[in-house]
Design a protein around this motif. Structure first.
Motif, mmCIF file in Angstrom:
data_model
loop_
_atom_site.group_PDB
_atom_site.id
_atom_site.type_symbol
_atom_site.label_atom_id
_atom_site.label_comp_id
_atom_site.label_asym_id
_atom_site.label_seq_id
_atom_site.Cartn_x
_atom_site.Cartn_y
_atom_site.Cartn_z
ATOM 1 N N VAL A 1 0.852 -1.196 0.000
ATOM 2 C CA VAL A 1 0.000 0.000 0.000
ATOM 3 C C VAL A 1 0.884 1.241 0.000
ATOM 4 N N ASN A 2 0.706 2.092 -0.999
ATOM 5 C CA ASN A 2 1.462 3.336 -1.105
ATOM 6 C C ASN A 2 0.520 4.487 -1.446
ATOM 7 N N ALA A 3 1.058 5.694 -1.442
ATOM 8 C CA ALA A 3 0.263 6.875 -1.794
ATOM 9 C C ALA A 3 1.064 7.793 -2.699
ATOM 10 N N LEU A 4 0.352 8.596 -3.458
ATOM 11 C CA LEU A 4 0.948 9.676 -4.246
ATOM 12 C C LEU A 4 0.444 11.004 -3.706
ATOM 13 N N ASN A 5 1.341 11.978 -3.619
ATOM 14 C CA ASN A 5 0.988 13.327 -3.176
ATOM 15 C C ASN A 5 1.290 14.316 -4.303
ATOM 16 N N PRO A 6 0.325 14.515 -5.210
ATOM 17 C CA PRO A 6 0.545 15.479 -6.287
ATOM 18 C C PRO A 6 0.302 16.908 -5.824
ATOM 19 N N VAL A 7 0.957 17.836 -6.509
ATOM 20 C CA VAL A 7 0.595 19.237 -6.359
ATOM 21 C C VAL A 7 -0.590 19.485 -7.290
ATOM 22 N N ALA A 8 -1.204 20.644 -7.210
ATOM 23 C CA ALA A 8 -2.348 20.954 -8.068
ATOM 24 C C ALA A 8 -1.988 20.744 -9.536
ATOM 25 N N GLY A 9 -2.959 20.294 -10.303
ATOM 26 C CA GLY A 9 -2.712 20.030 -11.723
ATOM 27 C C GLY A 9 -3.883 20.461 -12.571
ATOM 28 N N GLU A 10 -3.741 20.238 -13.858
ATOM 29 C CA GLU A 10 -4.786 20.585 -14.814
ATOM 30 C C GLU A 10 -5.892 19.537 -14.746
ATOM 31 N N THR A 11 -6.687 19.619 -13.682
ATOM 32 C CA THR A 11 -7.793 18.698 -13.470
ATOM 33 C C THR A 11 -9.049 19.501 -13.157
ATOM 34 N N PRO A 12 -10.208 18.821 -13.105
ATOM 35 C CA PRO A 12 -11.438 19.557 -12.782
ATOM 36 C C PRO A 12 -11.423 20.239 -11.413
ATOM 37 N N LEU A 13 -10.496 19.831 -10.514
ATOM 38 C CA LEU A 13 -10.453 20.435 -9.185
ATOM 39 C C LEU A 13 -9.611 21.710 -9.123
ATOM 40 N N LEU A 14 -8.857 22.010 -10.170
ATOM 41 C CA LEU A 14 -7.924 23.137 -10.103
ATOM 42 C C LEU A 14 -8.621 24.444 -9.763
ATOM 43 N N ALA A 15 -9.713 24.748 -10.448
ATOM 44 C CA ALA A 15 -10.422 26.005 -10.194
ATOM 45 C C ALA A 15 -10.944 26.054 -8.761
ATOM 46 N N SER A 16 -11.364 24.890 -8.222
ATOM 47 C CA SER A 16 -11.855 24.850 -6.844
ATOM 48 C C SER A 16 -10.743 25.158 -5.851
ATOM 49 N N PHE A 17 -9.534 24.623 -6.105
ATOM 50 C CA PHE A 17 -8.411 24.908 -5.212
ATOM 51 C C PHE A 17 -8.088 26.395 -5.197
ATOM 52 N N MET A 18 -8.113 26.997 -6.367
ATOM 53 C CA MET A 18 -7.685 28.394 -6.488
ATOM 54 C C MET A 18 -8.779 29.375 -6.097
ATOM 55 N N GLY A 19 -10.028 28.924 -6.128
ATOM 56 C CA GLY A 19 -11.131 29.831 -5.872
ATOM 57 C C GLY A 19 -11.617 30.474 -7.156
ATOM 58 N N GLU A 20 -10.671 30.852 -8.020
ATOM 59 C CA GLU A 20 -10.976 31.378 -9.346
ATOM 60 C C GLU A 20 -9.808 31.061 -10.258
ATOM 61 N N ASP A 21 -10.105 30.703 -11.490
ATOM 62 C CA ASP A 21 -9.063 30.332 -12.447
ATOM 63 C C ASP A 21 -8.719 31.544 -13.306
ATOM 64 N N THR A 22 -7.741 32.312 -12.843
ATOM 65 C CA THR A 22 -7.284 33.491 -13.574
ATOM 66 C C THR A 22 -5.777 33.391 -13.772
ATOM 67 N N PRO A 23 -5.224 34.110 -14.750
ATOM 68 C CA PRO A 23 -3.764 34.091 -14.933
ATOM 69 C C PRO A 23 -3.011 34.498 -13.664
ATOM 70 N N GLN A 24 -3.586 35.439 -12.908
ATOM 71 C CA GLN A 24 -2.928 35.905 -11.689
ATOM 72 C C GLN A 24 -2.884 34.794 -10.628
ATOM 73 N N MET A 25 -4.000 34.070 -10.452
ATOM 74 C CA MET A 25 -4.042 32.989 -9.471
ATOM 75 C C MET A 25 -3.139 31.835 -9.889
ATOM 76 N N ARG A 26 -3.097 31.543 -11.184
ATOM 77 C CA ARG A 26 -2.205 30.485 -11.665
ATOM 78 C C ARG A 26 -0.741 30.857 -11.403
ATOM 79 N N ALA A 27 -0.406 32.096 -11.657
ATOM 80 C CA ALA A 27 0.973 32.545 -11.427
ATOM 81 C C ALA A 27 1.330 32.439 -9.952
ATOM 82 N N LYS A 28 0.386 32.763 -9.077
ATOM 83 C CA LYS A 28 0.620 32.671 -7.640
ATOM 84 C C LYS A 28 0.866 31.221 -7.233
ATOM 85 N N PHE A 29 0.066 30.299 -7.760
ATOM 86 C CA PHE A 29 0.249 28.879 -7.468
ATOM 87 C C PHE A 29 1.590 28.383 -7.991
ATOM 88 N N LEU A 30 1.897 28.727 -9.232
ATOM 89 C CA LEU A 30 3.126 28.228 -9.856
ATOM 90 C C LEU A 30 4.376 28.753 -9.164
#
Length: 248
Positions: free
Chosen positions: A177-206
């Motif tokens: 039994v193992n686990a993976l710990n990904p950082v945020a990615g281009e998935t349907p959850l990305l906008a939810s993590f950021m609150g809003e999907d804008t170039p500014q929020m993406r830059a902050k995450f990156l």
């Protein structure tokens, strides 16, 4: 063909990281059940990917639905060598005390209770076989939590701890039994993590990721393939960060 003759279930397999894992497993020779709450998307993906892919609608937070999935997998695949607990949800970024009880319950049902339910249905199958691999998809949020996603962070920390406990208990039965710990990615959850999907929020995450990009479904598929293959036969209880250095 590192997964030749293996059979796998991937929950949340019809989109995002799950779809990347499904595609990699198929490319490496596995038979794969695409298990997803979106049954239509799972059906469409299975038809696209060919005879070694089958679809199954499942609500991973519902015990009867998970049991039905396990039964269907044994019937359609013949056996279950690999289980990937990938399905997950989050609440929107918010102060911890303002998250609704409904959202809290949903996060813990999908991210945590699901691991219990799939174990209840499939660990006995793997024990009877004398072998098996379980991979839990957690998150860097469970390793290095950030503000305003508190209960999501906690659910993923739970998954990491559960992974280690499962690994210790199931090792004598030949189950890793193992686990993976990904950082945020281009998935349907990305906008939810950021609150809003804008170039500014993406830059902050990156800016928090040393390698300067999000995790991709392909990154996750490659890491999952290794941990679920016989090449990783001596690896259990590991929570691997696939995060471009985010947790350093």
């Amino acid at each position: 063909m590192r997964l030749s003759d293996k059979s796998a279930i991937v929950t949340g397999g019809a989109s995002g990281f799950g779809a990347g894992i499904v595609r990699k497993f198929l490319a490496e020779g596995a038979r794969v059940m695409i298990a997803d709450i979106n049954g239509d998307a799972a059906d469409a993906m299975a038809k696209e990917l060919g005879d070694k892919a089958v679809a199954q609608r499942v609500d991973v937070a519902d015990g009867a639905s998970v049991a039905q999935m396990a039964e269907a997998a044994q019937k359609l695949l013949g056996r279950v060598d690999i289980l990937v607990n990938n399905a997950g949800v989050t609440h929107l970024p918010a102060a911890m005390e303002t998250v609704s009880e409904e959202d809290f319950d949903r996060v813990f049902a999908v991210n945590c209770k699901s691991v219990f339910l799939t174990a209840r249905s499939l660990v006995p199958v793997m024990k009877a076989q004398g072998a098996g691999v379980i991979l839990n998809v957690a998150s860097t949020a469970g390793v290095s939590p950030r503000p305003r996603l508190n209960w999501y962070n906690a659910s993923k920390g739970w998954m990491n701890n559960a992974t280690k406990g499962m690994a210790v208990e199931l090792a004598p039965d030949g189950i890793r039994v193992n686990a993976l710990n990904p950082v945020a990615g281009e998935t349907p959850l990305l906008a939810s993590f950021m609150g809003e999907d804008t170039p500014q929020m993406r830059a902050k995450f990156l800016s928090t990721i040393p390698l300067g990009r999000f995790s991709t479904p392909e990154d996750m598929g490659n890491a999952a393939c290794f941990l679920c293959s016989d090449e990783a036969g001596m690896i259990t209880g590991v929570c691997m960060e696939v995060d471009g250095g985010r947790c350093i």
